[in-house]
Design an enzyme around this catalytic site. Structure first.
Site, PDB file in Angstrom:
ATOM      1  N   ASP A  15      -7.938   4.589   7.931  1.00 22.13           N
ATOM      2  CA  ASP A  15      -8.917   4.249   6.893  1.00 22.13           C
ATOM      3  C   ASP A  15     -10.296   4.792   7.250  1.00 22.13           C
ATOM      4  O   ASP A  15     -10.631   4.914   8.432  1.00 22.13           O
ATOM      5  CB  ASP A  15      -8.953   2.716   6.748  1.00 22.13           C
ATOM      6  CG  ASP A  15      -9.565   2.290   5.422  1.00 22.13           C
ATOM      7  OD1 ASP A  15      -9.863   3.164   4.579  1.00 22.13           O
ATOM      8  OD2 ASP A  15      -9.757   1.073   5.237  1.00 22.13           O
ATOM      9  N   ARG A  19     -15.713   7.215   3.584  1.00 19.73           N
ATOM     10  CA  ARG A  19     -17.035   6.852   4.114  1.00 19.73           C
ATOM     11  C   ARG A  19     -17.553   7.904   5.088  1.00 19.73           C
ATOM     12  O   ARG A  19     -18.732   8.243   5.106  1.00 19.73           O
ATOM     13  CB  ARG A  19     -16.961   5.477   4.803  1.00 19.73           C
ATOM     14  CG  ARG A  19     -17.135   4.325   3.833  1.00 19.73           C
ATOM     15  CD  ARG A  19     -16.645   3.034   4.416  1.00 19.73           C
ATOM     16  NE  ARG A  19     -15.179   2.991   4.420  1.00 19.73           N
ATOM     17  CZ  ARG A  19     -14.465   2.098   5.097  1.00 19.73           C
ATOM     18  NH1 ARG A  19     -15.076   1.197   5.839  1.00 19.73           N
ATOM     19  NH2 ARG A  19     -13.152   2.119   5.021  1.00 19.73           N
ATOM     20  N   ARG A  28     -14.929  13.184  -0.998  1.00 23.66           N
ATOM     21  CA  ARG A  28     -13.939  12.431  -0.245  1.00 23.66           C
ATOM     22  C   ARG A  28     -12.869  13.320   0.393  1.00 23.66           C
ATOM     23  O   ARG A  28     -12.366  13.049   1.482  1.00 23.66           O
ATOM     24  CB  ARG A  28     -13.297  11.379  -1.158  1.00 23.66           C
ATOM     25  CG  ARG A  28     -14.329  10.444  -1.796  1.00 23.66           C
ATOM     26  CD  ARG A  28     -13.678   9.470  -2.759  1.00 23.66           C
ATOM     27  NE  ARG A  28     -12.575   8.797  -2.106  1.00 23.66           N
ATOM     28  CZ  ARG A  28     -12.713   7.769  -1.275  1.00 23.66           C
ATOM     29  NH1 ARG A  28     -13.908   7.269  -1.053  1.00 23.66           N
ATOM     30  NH2 ARG A  28     -11.665   7.238  -0.723  1.00 23.66           N
ATOM     31  N   HIS A  32     -10.693  13.614   4.096  1.00 26.17           N
ATOM     32  CA  HIS A  32      -9.240  13.688   4.304  1.00 26.17           C
ATOM     33  C   HIS A  32      -8.880  14.919   5.153  1.00 26.17           C
ATOM     34  O   HIS A  32      -8.028  14.854   6.027  1.00 26.17           O
ATOM     35  CB  HIS A  32      -8.501  13.735   2.966  1.00 26.17           C
ATOM     36  CG  HIS A  32      -8.708  12.495   2.126  1.00 26.17           C
ATOM     37  ND1 HIS A  32      -8.658  11.233   2.658  1.00 26.17           N
ATOM     38  CD2 HIS A  32      -8.950  12.322   0.803  1.00 26.17           C
ATOM     39  CE1 HIS A  32      -8.880  10.340   1.699  1.00 26.17           C
ATOM     40  NE2 HIS A  32      -9.061  10.976   0.573  1.00 26.17           N
ATOM     41  N   TRP A  64      -2.311   6.028  -6.074  1.00 27.66           N
ATOM     42  CA  TRP A  64      -2.085   6.815  -7.297  1.00 27.66           C
ATOM     43  C   TRP A  64      -3.188   6.569  -8.325  1.00 27.66           C
ATOM     44  O   TRP A  64      -3.406   7.380  -9.220  1.00 27.66           O
ATOM     45  CB  TRP A  64      -0.725   6.488  -7.931  1.00 27.66           C
ATOM     46  CG  TRP A  64       0.449   6.991  -7.141  1.00 27.66           C
ATOM     47  CD1 TRP A  64       1.387   6.232  -6.513  1.00 27.66           C
ATOM     48  CD2 TRP A  64       0.841   8.355  -6.912  1.00 27.66           C
ATOM     49  NE1 TRP A  64       2.323   7.029  -5.891  1.00 27.66           N
ATOM     50  CE2 TRP A  64       2.017   8.341  -6.129  1.00 27.66           C
ATOM     51  CE3 TRP A  64       0.305   9.598  -7.286  1.00 27.66           C
ATOM     52  CZ2 TRP A  64       2.662   9.504  -5.714  1.00 27.66           C
ATOM     53  CZ3 TRP A  64       0.953  10.757  -6.872  1.00 27.66           C
ATOM     54  CH2 TRP A  64       2.108  10.703  -6.094  1.00 27.66           C
ATOM     55  N   LEU A 126       9.700  11.859  19.758  1.00 26.77           N
ATOM     56  CA  LEU A 126       8.932  10.930  18.914  1.00 26.77           C
ATOM     57  C   LEU A 126       9.444  10.933  17.462  1.00 26.77           C
ATOM     58  O   LEU A 126       9.678  11.993  16.886  1.00 26.77           O
ATOM     59  CB  LEU A 126       7.452  11.354  18.933  1.00 26.77           C
ATOM     60  CG  LEU A 126       6.507  10.621  17.973  1.00 26.77           C
ATOM     61  CD1 LEU A 126       6.332   9.158  18.381  1.00 26.77           C
ATOM     62  CD2 LEU A 126       5.142  11.314  17.929  1.00 26.77           C
ATOM     63  N   ARG A 183      -5.783  -0.576  12.626  1.00 28.41           N
ATOM     64  CA  ARG A 183      -6.485  -0.180  11.406  1.00 28.41           C
ATOM     65  C   ARG A 183      -7.884   0.266  11.777  1.00 28.41           C
ATOM     66  O   ARG A 183      -8.615  -0.439  12.471  1.00 28.41           O
ATOM     67  CB  ARG A 183      -6.559  -1.313  10.386  1.00 28.41           C
ATOM     68  CG  ARG A 183      -7.263  -0.848   9.104  1.00 28.41           C
ATOM     69  CD  ARG A 183      -7.162  -1.815   7.963  1.00 28.41           C
ATOM     70  NE  ARG A 183      -7.659  -1.196   6.734  1.00 28.41           N
ATOM     71  CZ  ARG A 183      -7.291  -1.555   5.520  1.00 28.41           C
ATOM     72  NH1 ARG A 183      -6.434  -2.522   5.357  1.00 28.41           N
ATOM     73  NH2 ARG A 183      -7.787  -0.946   4.455  1.00 28.41           N
ATOM     74  N   ILE A 190      -4.225  -6.054   5.924  1.00 29.85           N
ATOM     75  CA  ILE A 190      -2.950  -5.341   6.112  1.00 29.85           C
ATOM     76  C   ILE A 190      -2.637  -4.491   4.876  1.00 29.85           C
ATOM     77  O   ILE A 190      -1.866  -3.533   4.948  1.00 29.85           O
ATOM     78  CB  ILE A 190      -1.811  -6.330   6.437  1.00 29.85           C
ATOM     79  CG1 ILE A 190      -2.155  -7.095   7.734  1.00 29.85           C
ATOM     80  CG2 ILE A 190      -0.489  -5.597   6.649  1.00 29.85           C
ATOM     81  CD1 ILE A 190      -1.079  -8.013   8.221  1.00 29.85           C
ATOM     82  N   GLU A 202       1.039  -7.077  17.251  1.00 27.74           N
ATOM     83  CA  GLU A 202      -0.350  -7.312  17.629  1.00 27.74           C
ATOM     84  C   GLU A 202      -1.199  -6.452  16.699  1.00 27.74           C
ATOM     85  O   GLU A 202      -0.900  -5.277  16.488  1.00 27.74           O
ATOM     86  CB  GLU A 202      -0.594  -6.882  19.086  1.00 27.74           C
ATOM     87  CG  GLU A 202       0.163  -7.693  20.108  1.00 27.74           C
ATOM     88  CD  GLU A 202      -0.286  -9.159  20.161  1.00 27.74           C
ATOM     89  OE1 GLU A 202      -1.436  -9.449  19.797  1.00 27.74           O
ATOM     90  OE2 GLU A 202       0.533  -9.998  20.570  1.00 27.74           O
TER      91      GLU A 202
HETATM   92  C1  FPP Z   1      -8.022   6.260   3.765  1.00 22.75           C
HETATM   93  O1  FPP Z   1      -9.379   6.597   3.719  1.00 22.75           O
HETATM   94  C2  FPP Z   1      -7.185   7.437   3.908  1.00 22.75           C
HETATM   95  C3  FPP Z   1      -6.270   7.862   2.996  1.00 22.75           C
HETATM   96  C4  FPP Z   1      -6.017   7.164   1.725  1.00 22.75           C
HETATM   97  C5  FPP Z   1      -5.482   9.080   3.219  1.00 22.75           C
HETATM   98  C6  FPP Z   1      -5.024   9.330   4.618  1.00 22.75           C
HETATM   99  C7  FPP Z   1      -4.579  10.718   4.700  1.00 22.75           C
HETATM  100  C8  FPP Z   1      -4.923  11.585   5.672  1.00 22.75           C
HETATM  101  C9  FPP Z   1      -5.702  11.242   6.885  1.00 22.75           C
HETATM  102  C10 FPP Z   1      -4.392  12.946   5.596  1.00 22.75           C
HETATM  103  C11 FPP Z   1      -3.084  12.787   6.248  1.00 22.75           C
HETATM  104  C12 FPP Z   1      -2.379  13.990   6.550  1.00 22.75           C
HETATM  105  C13 FPP Z   1      -1.133  13.904   7.093  1.00 22.75           C
HETATM  106  C14 FPP Z   1      -0.399  15.134   7.421  1.00 22.75           C
HETATM  107  C15 FPP Z   1      -0.495  12.588   7.342  1.00 22.75           C
HETATM  108  P1  FPP Z   1     -10.189   6.188   2.418  1.00 22.75           P
HETATM  109  O2  FPP Z   1     -10.195   7.370   1.515  1.00 22.75           O
HETATM  110  O3  FPP Z   1      -9.656   4.935   1.853  1.00 22.75           O
HETATM  111  O4  FPP Z   1     -11.607   5.962   3.048  1.00 22.75           O
HETATM  112  P2  FPP Z   1     -12.736   4.943   2.551  1.00 22.75           P
HETATM  113  O5  FPP Z   1     -12.161   3.578   2.712  1.00 22.75           O
HETATM  114  O6  FPP Z   1     -13.849   5.238   3.490  1.00 22.75           O
HETATM  115  O7  FPP Z   1     -13.047   5.312   1.146  1.00 22.75           O
END
Ligand code: FPP
Length: 247
Positions: A15, A19, A28, A32, A64, A126, A183, A190, A202
């Site tokens: 997460d 931000r 955003r 990512h 989505w 893994l 997290r 969660i 944990e």
């Molecule tokens: C949450 O941050 C993150 C996501 C919804 C997407 C997670 C995806 C990636 C890190 C790319 C993953 C790539 C692979 C190959 C697994 P947020 O957008 O909710 O952040 P915020 O809470 O700060 O807005």
């Protein structure tokens, strides 16, 4: 860190990408993209330690509903990253798994991801489990539908339903439950992630935003996990007796 007492299964809610990007005046998706660097680093870290299972929450059922450009961008990023990384996964003996509602994915994404699953299916190191278009309530609902269908067709009897039955119908049936859930980004929730499977996990929360999360942060989480006493509903006294009788 005690290498003899590592968690077998670590689950992570990644997460804070949005931000992280906003702090840098970017959109955003920029967050990512940088989040992928953390994914690489953490997968490598887990493989080096010999962790058996790593589950990453990459896209939730609720995601989505985000703006279309973000959903499309994230989907492309996921598919492109997995395509690019398959050879590295194979080199490192990492097997990819997916949990989630694959029917919701665009056709091109489902096809590419299925290919990656097949291409890594013989690896024995893994297990990297991507939760994609996943939510726990969706998963449990699907399990109940299947149980109901199996009762209707006579495959199982209601009186034979035991603690283990639901587990057998979940998409995680082949994996042990996570022992450590991390997290990032200072949120203490969660969020519909592995609700059933996290019963004894944990929970570790860190303010670090996902794009900044690196192996060192993972080690801190594992050390914190090892400091805790896992009692599974027993008393400390009982646990001490069990440990001393194991010798
Ligand atoms: C949450 O941050 C993150 C996501 C919804 C997407 C997670 C995806 C990636 C890190 C790319 C993953 C790539 C692979 C190959 C697994 P947020 O957008 O909710 O952040 P915020 O809470 O700060 O807005």
């Amino acid at each position: 860190m005690d290498l003899q007492r590592l968690p077998r299964h670590i689950a992570i809610i990644m997460d804070g990408n949005g931000r992280w990007a906003r702090e840098r005046n970017h959109d955003r998706l920029y967050g990512h993209y940088h989040g992928v660097e953390s994914v690489r680093n953490i997968v490598e870290g887990c493989a080096e330690l010999g962790i058996e299972y790593l589950t990453l929450y990459a896209f939730s059922t609720e995601n989505w509903d985000r703006p279309e450009y973000e959903v499309t961008g994230l989907m492309e990023l996921l598919v492109e990253t997995i395509r690019k990384e398959v050879s590295t996964l194979n080199k490192n003996n990492i097997r990819l798994h997916m949990i989630g509602d694959m029917d919701m994915l665009p056709d091109y994404a489902r096809k590419e991801l299925n290919e990656a699953l097949e291409m890594t299916s013989r690896n024995t190191g893994l297990n990297l489990i991507m939760a994609l278009s996943y939510s726990s309530r969706w998963e449990i609902t699907e399990a109940i539908k299947q149980i109901a269908a199996d009762i209707k067709s006579g495959k199982i009897q209601p009186e034979n339903i035991g603690q283990d039955t639901l587990h057998q119908y979940l998409s995680t049936k082949n994996f042990p439950d996570p022992e450590l859930m991390i997290r990032t980004s200072g949120e203490y929730r969660i969020s519909n992630f592995l609700l059933y499977q996290l019963a004894y996990a944990e929970l570790y929360f860190t303010p670090v935003l996902w794009p900044d999360f690196r192996k060192e942060n993972l080690y801190e989480a594992i050390i914190d996990f090892q400091r805790r006493e896992r009692r599974f509903g027993k008393t400390s006294e009982q646990l001490r007796r069990e440990i001393s009788s194991e010798g």
